[in-house]
Design a protein around this motif. Structure first.
Motif, PDB file in Angstrom:
ATOM      1  N   ASP A  62       0.831  -1.204   0.000  1.00  0.00           N
ATOM      2  CA  ASP A  62       0.000   0.000   0.000  1.00  0.00           C
ATOM      3  C   ASP A  62       0.870   1.261   0.000  1.00  0.00           C
ATOM      4  O   ASP A  62       2.089   1.210   0.163  1.00  0.00           O
ATOM      5  N   GLY A  63       0.226   2.395  -0.190  1.00  0.00           N
ATOM      6  CA  GLY A  63       0.946   3.654  -0.290  1.00  0.00           C
ATOM      7  C   GLY A  63       1.652   4.070   0.989  1.00  0.00           C
ATOM      8  O   GLY A  63       2.719   4.690   0.945  1.00  0.00           O
ATOM      9  N   ILE A  64       1.075   3.718   2.141  1.00  0.00           N
ATOM     10  CA  ILE A  64       1.693   4.100   3.405  1.00  0.00           C
ATOM     11  C   ILE A  64       3.010   3.351   3.607  1.00  0.00           C
ATOM     12  O   ILE A  64       4.032   3.950   3.951  1.00  0.00           O
ATOM     13  N   GLU A  65       3.004   2.048   3.370  1.00  0.00           N
ATOM     14  CA  GLU A  65       4.238   1.261   3.471  1.00  0.00           C
ATOM     15  C   GLU A  65       5.250   1.728   2.413  1.00  0.00           C
ATOM     16  O   GLU A  65       6.448   1.835   2.688  1.00  0.00           O
ATOM     17  N   THR A  66       4.766   2.022   1.225  1.00  0.00           N
ATOM     18  CA  THR A  66       5.645   2.512   0.156  1.00  0.00           C
ATOM     19  C   THR A  66       6.322   3.808   0.581  1.00  0.00           C
ATOM     20  O   THR A  66       7.540   3.967   0.426  1.00  0.00           O
ATOM     21  N   CYS A  67       5.553   4.722   1.148  1.00  0.00           N
ATOM     22  CA  CYS A  67       6.095   6.002   1.604  1.00  0.00           C
ATOM     23  C   CYS A  67       7.159   5.789   2.671  1.00  0.00           C
ATOM     24  O   CYS A  67       8.236   6.399   2.616  1.00  0.00           O
ATOM     25  N   ARG A  71      11.064   6.922   2.185  1.00  0.00           N
ATOM     26  CA  ARG A  71      11.740   7.859   3.098  1.00  0.00           C
ATOM     27  C   ARG A  71      13.034   7.260   3.636  1.00  0.00           C
ATOM     28  O   ARG A  71      14.026   7.962   3.779  1.00  0.00           O
ATOM     29  N   LYS A  72      13.047   5.965   3.900  1.00  0.00           N
ATOM     30  CA  LYS A  72      14.270   5.316   4.378  1.00  0.00           C
ATOM     31  C   LYS A  72      15.330   5.265   3.276  1.00  0.00           C
ATOM     32  O   LYS A  72      16.517   5.384   3.552  1.00  0.00           O
ATOM     33  N   GLY A  75      17.175   9.223   2.107  1.00  0.00           N
ATOM     34  CA  GLY A  75      18.207   9.868   2.913  1.00  0.00           C
ATOM     35  C   GLY A  75      18.169  11.376   2.877  1.00  0.00           C
ATOM     36  O   GLY A  75      17.157  11.992   3.185  1.00  0.00           O
ATOM     37  N   LEU A  76      19.278  11.989   2.466  1.00  0.00           N
ATOM     38  CA  LEU A  76      19.433  13.445   2.531  1.00  0.00           C
ATOM     39  C   LEU A  76      18.733  14.204   1.411  1.00  0.00           C
ATOM     40  O   LEU A  76      18.616  15.418   1.485  1.00  0.00           O
ATOM     41  N   HIS A  77      18.296  13.519   0.365  1.00  0.00           N
ATOM     42  CA  HIS A  77      17.695  14.208  -0.773  1.00  0.00           C
ATOM     43  C   HIS A  77      16.287  13.669  -1.069  1.00  0.00           C
ATOM     44  O   HIS A  77      16.038  13.103  -2.121  1.00  0.00           O
ATOM     45  N   PRO A  78      15.360  13.866  -0.128  1.00  0.00           N
ATOM     46  CA  PRO A  78      14.019  13.327  -0.344  1.00  0.00           C
ATOM     47  C   PRO A  78      13.216  14.134  -1.362  1.00  0.00           C
ATOM     48  O   PRO A  78      13.448  15.322  -1.558  1.00  0.00           O
ATOM     49  N   SER A  79      12.299  13.449  -2.005  1.00  0.00           N
ATOM     50  CA  SER A  79      11.351  14.088  -2.913  1.00  0.00           C
ATOM     51  C   SER A  79      10.047  14.288  -2.160  1.00  0.00           C
ATOM     52  O   SER A  79       9.719  13.497  -1.277  1.00  0.00           O
ATOM     53  N   PRO A  80       9.296  15.316  -2.511  1.00  0.00           N
ATOM     54  CA  PRO A  80       7.987  15.462  -1.874  1.00  0.00           C
ATOM     55  C   PRO A  80       7.083  14.286  -2.252  1.00  0.00           C
ATOM     56  O   PRO A  80       7.187  13.744  -3.356  1.00  0.00           O
ATOM     57  N   ILE A  81       6.207  13.902  -1.321  1.00  0.00           N
ATOM     58  CA  ILE A  81       5.263  12.813  -1.563  1.00  0.00           C
ATOM     59  C   ILE A  81       3.851  13.331  -1.324  1.00  0.00           C
ATOM     60  O   ILE A  81       3.539  13.844  -0.253  1.00  0.00           O
ATOM     61  N   LEU A  82       3.025  13.191  -2.356  1.00  0.00           N
ATOM     62  CA  LEU A  82       1.623  13.584  -2.316  1.00  0.00           C
ATOM     63  C   LEU A  82       0.778  12.322  -2.350  1.00  0.00           C
ATOM     64  O   LEU A  82       0.918  11.512  -3.269  1.00  0.00           O
ATOM     65  N   GLU A  95      -1.972   8.765   9.299  1.00  0.00           N
ATOM     66  CA  GLU A  95      -1.059   7.669   8.952  1.00  0.00           C
ATOM     67  C   GLU A  95      -0.136   8.059   7.807  1.00  0.00           C
ATOM     68  O   GLU A  95       1.055   7.742   7.822  1.00  0.00           O
ATOM     69  N   CYS A  96      -0.694   8.733   6.804  1.00  0.00           N
ATOM     70  CA  CYS A  96       0.101   9.132   5.640  1.00  0.00           C
ATOM     71  C   CYS A  96       1.179  10.141   6.022  1.00  0.00           C
ATOM     72  O   CYS A  96       2.320  10.044   5.565  1.00  0.00           O
ATOM     73  N   LEU A  97       0.835  11.093   6.867  1.00  0.00           N
ATOM     74  CA  LEU A  97       1.817  12.078   7.303  1.00  0.00           C
ATOM     75  C   LEU A  97       2.872  11.434   8.200  1.00  0.00           C
ATOM     76  O   LEU A  97       4.062  11.735   8.082  1.00  0.00           O
ATOM     77  N   GLN A  98       2.448  10.545   9.085  1.00  0.00           N
ATOM     78  CA  GLN A  98       3.411   9.866   9.960  1.00  0.00           C
ATOM     79  C   GLN A  98       4.380   8.991   9.164  1.00  0.00           C
ATOM     80  O   GLN A  98       5.522   8.802   9.568  1.00  0.00           O
ATOM     81  N   ALA A  99       3.932   8.482   8.031  1.00  0.00           N
ATOM     82  CA  ALA A  99       4.800   7.660   7.177  1.00  0.00           C
ATOM     83  C   ALA A  99       5.809   8.517   6.413  1.00  0.00           C
ATOM     84  O   ALA A  99       6.765   7.989   5.845  1.00  0.00           O
ATOM     85  N   GLY A 100       5.586   9.837   6.380  1.00  0.00           N
ATOM     86  CA  GLY A 100       6.516  10.726   5.688  1.00  0.00           C
ATOM     87  C   GLY A 100       5.914  11.474   4.516  1.00  0.00           C
ATOM     88  O   GLY A 100       6.627  12.165   3.793  1.00  0.00           O
ATOM     89  N   GLY A 101       4.607  11.357   4.316  1.00  0.00           N
ATOM     90  CA  GLY A 101       3.946  12.092   3.235  1.00  0.00           C
ATOM     91  C   GLY A 101       3.927  13.584   3.520  1.00  0.00           C
ATOM     92  O   GLY A 101       3.936  14.003   4.676  1.00  0.00           O
ATOM     93  N   ASP A 102       3.902  14.367   2.470  1.00  0.00           N
ATOM     94  CA  ASP A 102       3.903  15.823   2.604  1.00  0.00           C
ATOM     95  C   ASP A 102       2.540  16.456   2.396  1.00  0.00           C
ATOM     96  O   ASP A 102       2.276  17.551   2.879  1.00  0.00           O
ATOM     97  N   ASP A 103       1.667  15.768   1.671  1.00  0.00           N
ATOM     98  CA  ASP A 103       0.371  16.349   1.340  1.00  0.00           C
ATOM     99  C   ASP A 103      -0.602  15.207   1.073  1.00  0.00           C
ATOM    100  O   ASP A 103      -0.190  14.072   0.813  1.00  0.00           O
ATOM    101  N   TYR A 104      -1.897  15.539   1.103  1.00  0.00           N
ATOM    102  CA  TYR A 104      -2.939  14.529   0.955  1.00  0.00           C
ATOM    103  C   TYR A 104      -4.125  15.156   0.254  1.00  0.00           C
ATOM    104  O   TYR A 104      -4.592  16.218   0.654  1.00  0.00           O
ATOM    105  N   LEU A 105      -4.581  14.509  -0.786  1.00  0.00           N
ATOM    106  CA  LEU A 105      -5.787  14.943  -1.499  1.00  0.00           C
ATOM    107  C   LEU A 105      -6.701  13.745  -1.703  1.00  0.00           C
ATOM    108  O   LEU A 105      -6.218  12.635  -1.944  1.00  0.00           O
ATOM    109  N   VAL A 106      -7.999  13.985  -1.651  1.00  0.00           N
ATOM    110  CA  VAL A 106      -8.937  12.916  -1.984  1.00  0.00           C
ATOM    111  C   VAL A 106      -9.151  12.920  -3.497  1.00  0.00           C
ATOM    112  O   VAL A 106      -9.070  13.964  -4.148  1.00  0.00           O
ATOM    113  N   LYS A 107      -9.417  11.737  -4.027  1.00  0.00           N
ATOM    114  CA  LYS A 107      -9.577  11.610  -5.477  1.00  0.00           C
ATOM    115  C   LYS A 107     -10.778  12.371  -6.007  1.00  0.00           C
ATOM    116  O   LYS A 107     -10.847  12.668  -7.194  1.00  0.00           O
ATOM    117  N   SER A 108     -11.702  12.716  -5.117  1.00  0.00           N
ATOM    118  CA  SER A 108     -12.870  13.490  -5.557  1.00  0.00           C
ATOM    119  C   SER A 108     -12.536  14.973  -5.725  1.00  0.00           C
ATOM    120  O   SER A 108     -13.379  15.745  -6.176  1.00  0.00           O
TER     121      SER A 108
END
Length: 163
Positions: A62-67, A71-72, A75-82, A95-108
């Protein structure tokens, strides 16, 4: 035209095509994958994508585990994750933010809002300010969740007693 590509991980073929077509029409280069494992595999080809867009619910990983794994790896050069998800509840956002996500949008969300967020993160990139923003958002969501839990407990105890 963007130099660094965006990685888009979405398991729904139609949505993956729709989002990537919209982003490519706006001048972005998009690498499309159907699950989290393939998104991580893309990071072996593109070490620092402009942005990573993850669906939350995907097969295999899933996306949370992927994020968390991304992030692991970065290292020092992370990309933003939406995160872009059908799930619209505070617990999932947390959960998404705790995993390291930067932003969250619903598909609607309107396509213009999706494009606006992609453009924002593509311009801004990942900064220390983004990490601080995430920490503040996590704290606010945790406080909100606690207040909701307390409200439920108070609400239950405040029920009128049966005659």
């Amino acid at each position: 035209m963007s130099v660094r590509p965006i990685i888009l991980a979405e398991d729904n073929d139609q949505l993956r095509r729709m989002y990537s077509d919209m982003l490519e029409a706006a001048g972005f280069s998009v690498m499309r994958v159907a699950d989290g494992e393939k998104a991580i595999g893309m990071l072996h080809k593109v070490s620092n994508p402009q942005l990573i867009i993850l669906d939350v619910m995907m097969p295999r990983m899933d996306g949370i585990e992927t994020c968390t794994r991304i992030r692991k790896m970065q290292g020092l050069h992370p990309s933003p994750i939406l995160f872009l998800s059908a799930l619209d509840n505070p617990d999932t956002v947390l959960e998404c933010l705790q995993a390291g996500g930067d932003d969250y949008l619903v598909k609607s969300a309107p396509m213009t809002e999706v494009l606006d967020r992609v453009q924002f993160w593509s311009r801004k990139g990942y900064t220390d300010a983004a990490a601080e923003r995430r920490k503040r958002a996590i704290k606010e969501l945790e406080t909100l969740a606690e207040e909701c839990a307390n409200f439920g407990a108070d609400h239950v105890s405040a029920r009128p007693k049966p005659w």
